[in-house]
Design an enzyme around this catalytic site. Structure first.
Site, mmCIF file in Angstrom:
data_model
loop_
_atom_site.group_PDB
_atom_site.id
_atom_site.type_symbol
_atom_site.label_atom_id
_atom_site.label_comp_id
_atom_site.label_asym_id
_atom_site.label_seq_id
_atom_site.Cartn_x
_atom_site.Cartn_y
_atom_site.Cartn_z
ATOM 1 N N TYR A 35 0.846 -1.196 0.000
ATOM 2 C CA TYR A 35 0.000 0.000 0.000
ATOM 3 C C TYR A 35 0.885 1.251 0.000
ATOM 4 O O TYR A 35 0.681 2.176 -0.776
ATOM 5 C CB TYR A 35 -0.927 0.001 1.224
ATOM 6 C CG TYR A 35 -1.885 1.177 1.247
ATOM 7 C CD1 TYR A 35 -3.125 1.084 0.630
ATOM 8 C CD2 TYR A 35 -1.538 2.377 1.858
ATOM 9 C CE1 TYR A 35 -4.002 2.164 0.627
ATOM 10 C CE2 TYR A 35 -2.400 3.465 1.860
ATOM 11 C CZ TYR A 35 -3.638 3.350 1.252
ATOM 12 O OH TYR A 35 -4.496 4.422 1.241
ATOM 13 N N ASP A 36 1.897 1.233 0.862
ATOM 14 C CA ASP A 36 2.807 2.382 0.947
ATOM 15 C C ASP A 36 3.484 2.645 -0.394
ATOM 16 O O ASP A 36 3.678 3.787 -0.796
ATOM 17 C CB ASP A 36 3.889 2.135 2.008
ATOM 18 C CG ASP A 36 3.287 2.070 3.401
ATOM 19 O OD1 ASP A 36 2.121 2.492 3.556
ATOM 20 O OD2 ASP A 36 3.967 1.575 4.318
ATOM 21 N N LYS A 120 -26.116 2.888 20.278
ATOM 22 C CA LYS A 120 -25.961 4.332 20.426
ATOM 23 C C LYS A 120 -24.493 4.596 20.755
ATOM 24 O O LYS A 120 -24.040 4.380 21.875
ATOM 25 C CB LYS A 120 -26.868 4.885 21.522
ATOM 26 C CG LYS A 120 -26.821 6.402 21.591
ATOM 27 C CD LYS A 120 -27.938 6.966 22.450
ATOM 28 C CE LYS A 120 -28.043 8.470 22.302
ATOM 29 N NZ LYS A 120 -26.838 9.191 22.720
ATOM 30 N N LYS A 294 -35.446 2.515 15.803
ATOM 31 C CA LYS A 294 -36.042 3.367 14.774
ATOM 32 C C LYS A 294 -37.124 2.574 14.064
ATOM 33 O O LYS A 294 -36.895 1.404 13.718
ATOM 34 C CB LYS A 294 -34.973 3.802 13.760
ATOM 35 C CG LYS A 294 -33.872 4.645 14.373
ATOM 36 C CD LYS A 294 -32.680 4.855 13.451
ATOM 37 C CE LYS A 294 -31.588 5.623 14.190
ATOM 38 N NZ LYS A 294 -30.346 5.735 13.424
ATOM 39 N N CYS A 412 7.597 0.550 51.994
ATOM 40 C CA CYS A 412 6.464 -0.263 51.565
ATOM 41 C C CYS A 412 5.486 -0.372 52.740
ATOM 42 O O CYS A 412 5.897 -0.722 53.854
ATOM 43 C CB CYS A 412 6.953 -1.652 51.165
ATOM 44 S SG CYS A 412 5.604 -2.819 50.914
HETATM 45 S S1 IVH Z 1 -30.066 8.705 15.016
HETATM 46 C C1 IVH Z 1 -33.277 11.270 14.070
HETATM 47 N N1 IVH Z 1 -28.572 6.673 15.634
HETATM 48 O O1 IVH Z 1 -27.095 10.280 19.641
HETATM 49 C C2 IVH Z 1 -32.317 10.663 14.956
HETATM 50 N N2 IVH Z 1 -28.114 8.756 16.689
HETATM 51 O O2 IVH Z 1 -29.290 11.743 18.418
HETATM 52 C C3 IVH Z 1 -30.962 11.165 14.694
HETATM 53 N N3 IVH Z 1 -26.159 8.685 18.201
HETATM 54 O O3 IVH Z 1 -25.512 12.979 19.174
HETATM 55 C C4 IVH Z 1 -29.916 10.405 15.372
HETATM 56 N N4 IVH Z 1 -25.690 6.565 17.888
HETATM 57 O O4 IVH Z 1 -24.941 11.430 17.211
HETATM 58 C C5 IVH Z 1 -28.818 7.980 15.852
HETATM 59 N N5 IVH Z 1 -27.308 4.773 16.052
HETATM 60 C C6 IVH Z 1 -27.555 6.074 16.261
HETATM 61 C C7 IVH Z 1 -26.761 6.854 17.125
HETATM 62 C C8 IVH Z 1 -27.084 8.198 17.324
HETATM 63 C C9 IVH Z 1 -25.344 7.688 18.502
HETATM 64 C C10 IVH Z 1 -26.047 10.050 18.758
HETATM 65 C C11 IVH Z 1 -26.166 11.169 17.789
HETATM 66 C C12 IVH Z 1 -26.617 12.327 18.634
HETATM 67 C C13 IVH Z 1 -27.324 11.662 19.757
HETATM 68 C C14 IVH Z 1 -28.802 11.973 19.679
#
Ligand code: IVH
Length: 674
Positions: A35-36, A120, A294, A412
């Protein structure tokens, strides 16, 4: 296009491909050196014809100057925040599912809704704007309407493609989280400690600080990672019907999308995901503070819409926090296996990272001073993953009374031997060696550990009693324990005593590598113990090895070699080995780690360069090491042979210059065959 322009374009495409394999898929197809080489080839072309230097060129990751400040960026679509469900039990998922079903006016008996469930990530939200496939802008969230332009910093993150793969639309904004892996964070802090500089509090703050740096060269030094979790503005690209398909598409464009995600059915599916990820949380390579649910159908997302700044179709379901504030009640000194004196914080018990913590490490005197903590302060305790809880900082506040700065004891606290600091080192150590009961206890615990002799039932409570009562002073004395003297210990039932004696008996049949590791030689961890076992094949040969012979072992450098040699130079260490052998320990058979096959290339150093016709570099390396050779990365006077394939570069030139024998693959095979 000229031939050179064509060549540069091909190199760019090739480098983009390999960067994606390396950074995103974690599955490189070519060695780093190759790669380098491609990279340098492109750099050379660009240096001679600067017009060929495109902004998406892999050579342009670190560019631009130190900024006076970050410029504001108005988001094409606002960056929303997310509702938080703080009820960390199953009720959190049920509340959300119930709300969504009501908002959609679903009848009671409607089938479960489909959700995309993901992690998250605990980092900093970023919007990446790609126009015709090229990264043109990266911005922080800011207040959601307006963020900051951090393009030149984001370009330094290898995982973020400068150009999308495949047919990219005119506009595609990808949103996600910049974060720092725990191992990268720990290494960064380790380096800070070595340099005597301030350590960072946690991966999230460090990642966020690095992204908002004014000097991109500094950001480039920080090991940052990225996960995409959604889209922003999109033009000229039909959206897929579901969020999960959208993430698949983002991954196909070459961005990292976390594999730990699922499509879950109803509240039950969400709860199962929350529990499963909660159980795995400590073992993940990065921090998460919860999971995100979601509604999977984008059509249903549209119908649900927003409530001020938050979508009704998403929620963050939290886990217990990994950082908490508490009071520092005192500082005690703990004596480790190698005599290291560690200041330990005695804390007002606090629930953090899923357990109650009342002790946390302060690492060493210098770090304690840098953090400026004193008894009585409110401190921040972090417990992430299965690592030892630590005090990462203090909450600034006026101290109501004067508290003197902490001092390291001169002796100690366990055996009263003098405490010394090694020249240039950060650590104070007890000089008592195995005379010190604390070191003896730690040595016994290490010996009995799961990855060492694996003596079940020999925990710290029993070791404390055995050492304090003078029943066990050395490792071999463990094997003289009988049910009678064990059952005399406090809180030791006959049954447990019998079990421990049986565990001691069972531990006698072990492997050479476990035994070497169990001895607790400084600098010899599990991996080194395995290498030593494989290389020497017997304890006697290891004990008699010179520093030079030890240096022939894979990955053993001068410090490790010297530590091993010094350990066995002490007669009482050899005596311990002999007494253990006499007690019936057997590490030389049924092992699998001891490899007694002939080593025709022992003591030889070989350098590999270029591509061999049939053997991969790893295969060649493995064969050479099995034959006892050491495989080195660069050619020097000490090199015995250079094995060169096609497109061998400067290493071959160097070999010719130094008159070192050069072999092709057939030559290598002949050499291996002796
Ligand atoms: S969705 C409409 N998915 O949490 C919803 N946020 O949103 C928009 N975050 O600072 C965010 N992991 O950066 C979403 N899997 C994830 C996430 C995520 C982390 C953070 C995001 C924001 C906070 C609130």
């Amino acid at each position: 296009m000229t031939d050179t322009a064509e060549c540069a374009a091909q190199l760019r495409a090739l480098l983009h491909h390999h960067a994606h394999r390396y950074y995103v898929l974690d599955a490189p197809e070519i060695p780093d050196a190759e790669y380098d080489r491609l990279f340098q080839e492109l750099q050379a072309i660009e240096a001679s014809i600067p017009e060929l230097r495109t902004p998406d060129s892999p050579t342009q990751r670190v560019m631009g100057q130190v900024l006076p400040g970050l410029m504001p960026v108005k988001h094409a679509l606002p960056m929303l925040s997310i509702q938080t469900e703080t009820d960390t039990t199953a009720a959190g998922a049920e509340n959300f599912d119930g709300r969504v079903r009501r908002e959609l006016a679903l009848p009671e008996d409607a089938p479960p809704l489909e959700y995309a469930a993901e992690l998250k990530f605990d980092g900093l939200a970023i919007n990446l704007r790609y126009e015709h496939g090229v990264l043109v802008q990266a911005a922080t969230r800011g207040d959601g309407e307006t963020g900051e332009d951090v393009t030149q910093n984001i370009r330094t993150i290898g995982q973020i493609p400068l150009r999308l793969r495949g047919d990219a639309p005119p506009v595609l904004e990808v949103r996600g989280e910049v974060y720092m892996r725990r191992d990268d964070f720990d290494r960064l802090n380790e380096r800070q400690r070595e340099k005597g500089e301030k350590t960072y509090i946690n991966p999230r703050n460090t990642a966020a600080g690095a992204v908002r740096q004014l000097d991109p060269a500094v950001t480039a030094q920080r090991p940052l990672s990225f996960f995409a979790y959604g889209l922003g503005d999109v033009q000229g690209w039909p959206l897929p019907p579901t969020h999960s398909a959208l993430l698949d598409a983002i991954a196909a464009f070459g961005l990292p999308v976390c594999a730990d995600r699922t499509v879950a059915g109803g509240a039950a599916g969400l709860t199962a995901f929350h529990a499963a990820m909660g159980a795995r949380r400590d073992g993940l390579p990065f921090d998460i503070d919860g999971v995100v649910y979601k509604v999977n159908s984008l059509e249903l997302q549209r119908r649900l819409g927003f409530k001020t700044r938050e979508p009704r179709w998403a929620v963050a379901h939290k886990y217990p926090a990994q950082e908490q504030m508490t009071r520092l009640n005192g500082i005690e000194i703990q004596v480790g296996r190698t005599g290291k004196l560690t200041p330990v914080a005695k804390l007002e018990p606090v629930f953090v990272g899923g357990t109650t913590v009342s002790n946390a490490t302060l690492h060493n005197l210098f770090e304690l001073r840098r953090k400026g903590v004193r008894v009585g302060d409110t401190v921040i305790v972090r417990r992430a993953g299965d690592v030892i809880p630590e005090v990462v900082g203090r909450v600034p506040a006026v101290r109501p009374v004067y508290v003197p700065n902490f001092r390291m004891p001169r002796e100690c606290p366990v055996c009263a031997s003098p405490a010394r600091r090694e020249r240039g080192g950060m650590d104070y150590r007890c000089t008592g060696g195995l005379f010190c009961a604390a070191q003896r206890k730690q040595a016994l615990l290490h010996f009995a550990g799961r990855r060492a002799m694996d003596i079940e039932g020999l925990g710290d409570k029993i070791v404390d009693q055995l050492v304090d009562a003078g029943i066990v002073r050395t490792l071999p004395e463990l094997y003289r324990l009988g049910v009678a003297n064990l059952a005399a210990l406090e809180r030791m039932a006959d049954k447990s005593a019998a079990n421990l004696v049986a565990a001691l008996e069972a531990s006698k049949r072990t492997t050479l590598s476990r035994f070497i590791y169990a001895l607790g030689i400084r600098q010899v961890g599990e991996a080194t113990a395995k290498d030593l076992a494989r290389h020497f094949g017997s304890m006697d040969r290891l004990m008699d090895a010179s520093v030079e012979q030890l240096l022939e072992v894979n990955d053993v450098g001068p410090i490790v070699a010297q530590s091993i040699q010094q350990f066995f130079a002490q007669p009482h260490h050899r005596e311990i080995v002999e007494q253990l052998r006499a007690a019936g320990l057997n590490w030389d058979e049924g092992d699998g780690t001891a490899d007694l096959s002939p080593k025709p290339l022992a003591g030889r150093t070989v350098v590999l360069t270029g591509t061999l016709p049939t053997l991969s570099r790893d295969e060649a390396k493995e064969l050479l090491e099995a034959a006892g050779a050491k495989v080195a990365g660069s050619v020097s006077k000490k090199t015995s042979y250079v094995v060169a394939g096609t497109e061998a570069g400067s290493k071959l030139d160097k070999a010719v210059e130094l008159g070192i024998p050069v072999l092709d693959e057939d030559g290598l095979r002949a050499l291996l065959a002796g």
